[in-house]
Enzyme design. Structure first.
Site, PDB file in Angstrom:
ATOM      1  N   GLU A  55     -17.475  48.134 -17.112  1.00 26.10           N
ATOM      2  CA  GLU A  55     -16.907  47.451 -18.278  1.00 26.10           C
ATOM      3  C   GLU A  55     -17.863  46.376 -18.769  1.00 26.10           C
ATOM      4  OE1 GLU A  55     -12.230  48.558 -16.988  1.00 26.10           O
ATOM      5  OE2 GLU A  55     -13.466  46.729 -16.294  1.00 26.10           O
ATOM      6  N   THR A  83     -15.623  46.814  -4.267  1.00 29.14           N
ATOM      7  CA  THR A  83     -15.060  47.649  -5.290  1.00 29.14           C
ATOM      8  C   THR A  83     -15.340  46.856  -6.829  1.00 29.14           C
ATOM      9  OG1 THR A  83     -13.259  48.139  -3.925  1.00 29.14           O
ATOM     10  CG2 THR A  83     -12.464  48.074  -6.220  1.00 29.14           C
ATOM     11  N   ARG A 111     -11.061  33.506 -11.408  1.00 34.28           N
ATOM     12  CA  ARG A 111     -10.514  33.262 -12.351  1.00 34.28           C
ATOM     13  C   ARG A 111      -9.092  34.232 -12.469  1.00 34.28           C
ATOM     14  NH1 ARG A 111     -10.025  38.544 -14.450  1.00 34.28           N
ATOM     15  NH2 ARG A 111     -11.243  38.853 -15.881  1.00 34.28           N
ATOM     16  N   GLN A 139      -9.463  40.176  -3.332  1.00 32.69           N
ATOM     17  CA  GLN A 139      -9.116  39.295  -4.222  1.00 32.69           C
ATOM     18  C   GLN A 139      -7.749  38.568  -3.565  1.00 32.69           C
ATOM     19  OE1 GLN A 139     -10.241  39.296  -7.339  1.00 32.69           O
ATOM     20  NE2 GLN A 139     -11.485  40.878  -6.742  1.00 32.69           N
ATOM     21  N   THR A 200      -4.084  46.291  -5.317  1.00 37.44           N
ATOM     22  CA  THR A 200      -4.333  47.605  -4.521  1.00 37.44           C
ATOM     23  C   THR A 200      -5.626  48.101  -5.574  1.00 37.44           C
ATOM     24  OG1 THR A 200      -3.018  48.983  -5.527  1.00 37.44           O
ATOM     25  CG2 THR A 200      -2.433  48.003  -3.478  1.00 37.44           C
ATOM     26  N   ASP A 226      -5.462  48.455 -13.971  1.00 38.50           N
ATOM     27  CA  ASP A 226      -6.239  47.989 -15.006  1.00 38.50           C
ATOM     28  C   ASP A 226      -7.168  48.923 -15.506  1.00 38.50           C
ATOM     29  OD1 ASP A 226      -7.863  48.279 -12.844  1.00 38.50           O
ATOM     30  OD2 ASP A 226      -8.465  46.121 -12.586  1.00 38.50           O
TER      31      ASP A 226
END
Ligand code: NAD
Length: 334
Positions: A55, A83, A111, A139, A200, A226
């Site tokens: 992206e 990932t 962030r 994360q 996850t 997402d």
């Protein structure tokens, strides 16, 4: 042009300290979310590839333009690769001159966690004490840290399908003074939680949380759903909750709400930050923050890091844009 590597980001974060860095980043996010209309916004550009997505996330206002390059390949850890990996750039809007290019794998984790905690400050119960993490990958520790500066946390409950990811989490968490409760599944992890972060990674419609697992009003910070076809929460759970998202135009494509029929209601985060809409678990029951990650959050961390790097003289000036007297004579460089 200033270039920042991993070591530079580490140096800056350690100089400032986790607590102050998260506090300043949350303030920066709130300031940018408050100036919502001043940004030229667009849903990110996604290239869906076998096993993942790549992206580009651009945004600008009158002062600066930024973009992040980021991927999401849930099977990458099987090959010893992250990932999520990212790089980013900040430029001056007036001339388009690039100012900084930087690593953003670490900055994305910072962030995202800062944004999660900032949103929770408004939406979760003030006296939230139990944080559940479903997914203890890259994360997870960042999520804990950011929440720990906003809430008086007493316990972390966690579950991951990969026991090694839970071992790693426990090892990293030893340095923090918090009760750790390892759970056998998401149902057990969700029990008694005040805040649940789902982080996850799997490119499919997962249901790591279902409506019947929620036994009391809770704040759900959903960050792993997402991408089109990649969700974490059961549709009935999302439908039954009060929903907040970052940028509706993008979230409709990528978030948990992609599962819902067109007539759902959802409040964008900037309205919460500006105090135009008040939503809290104590008044609204279960709240889902359907976070997919928005370019504005990258803009916030990039402008903060640029300022810190300049103040602390960190990073390298690299010759990526030509500097010559006669700017019409590019050929003279050769
Ligand atoms: P990661 O691969 O390091 O960790 C993900 C963990 O989830 C793995 O340990 C895996 O074993 C676990 N997992 C997968 N399916 C599970 C299930 N059903 N139940 C419990 N655990 C499960 O990835 P990461 O970098 O930590 O990212 C986590 C997720 O967050 C990804 O989906 C990523 O795309 C997303 N993300 C979102 C944002 C945002 O702004 N919303 C930002 C960064 C990452």
């Amino acid at each position: 042009m200033l270039v920042l590597e991993i070591e530079d980001i580490k140096e800056l974060i350690h100089k400032v300290g986790y607590k102050d860095f998260f506090a300043t980043l949350m303030d920066t996010l709130e300031e940018d979310y408050s100036n919502w209309e001043s940004f030229d916004k667009t849903p990110r550009v996604a290239n869906h590839v076998e096993g993942g997505v790549i992206e580009l996330m651009p945004i600008s206002n009158n002062e600066m333009y930024s973009f992040k390059y980021v991927n999401g390949h849930p099977q990458n850890p099987d090959q010893g690769k992250f990932t999520v990996m990212a790089t980013g750039q900040l430029s001056l809007t007036e001339t388009g001159e690039p100012l900084m290019f930087t690593e953003m794998t670490l900055l994305t984790a910072f962030r995202t966690a800062a944004n999660s905690a900032m949103a929770a400050k408004h939406l979760a119960k003030k006296d939230s004490k139990i944080l559940t993490l479903i997914g203890t990958g890259s994360q997870s520790e960042f999520q804990y840290l950011a929440f720990s500066y906003v809430f008086d946390l007493e316990e972390i409950r966690y579950y991951d399908t990969d026991p090694k990811a839970m071992d790693k989490f426990e090892q990293n968490m030893k340095q923090f003074n918090i009760k750790l409760t390892r759970c056998k599944d998401s149902r057990e992890a969700a029990l008694t939680a005040d805040i649940i972060t789902t982080c996850t990674a799997d490119k499919k419609y997962q249901t790591v949380l279902t409506k019947d697992m929620i036994t009391k009003d809770v704040y759900i910070n959903g960050i792993g759903g997402d991408c089109p076809g990649k969700t974490e929460l059961e549709k009935e759970l999302v439908e039954s909750a009060t929903i907040v998202c970052e940028f509706l135009e993008q979230c409709k494509i990528e978030g948990e709400i992609q599962q819902l029929p067109e007539d759902f209601t959802c409040t964008e985060l900037f309205k919460i930050v500006r105090g135009e809409v008040n939503i809290n678990v104590s008044t609204h029951g279960t709240v889902v923050f359907d976070s997919v990650g928005f370019a504005l959050e990258d803009y916030s961390v990039l402008r903060l890091i640029y300022k810190l790097a300049k103040e602390n003289n960190v990073g390298k000036d690299m010759s990526l844009i030509p500097e010559i007297d006669d700017v019409k004579n590019l050929f003279s460089l050769l």
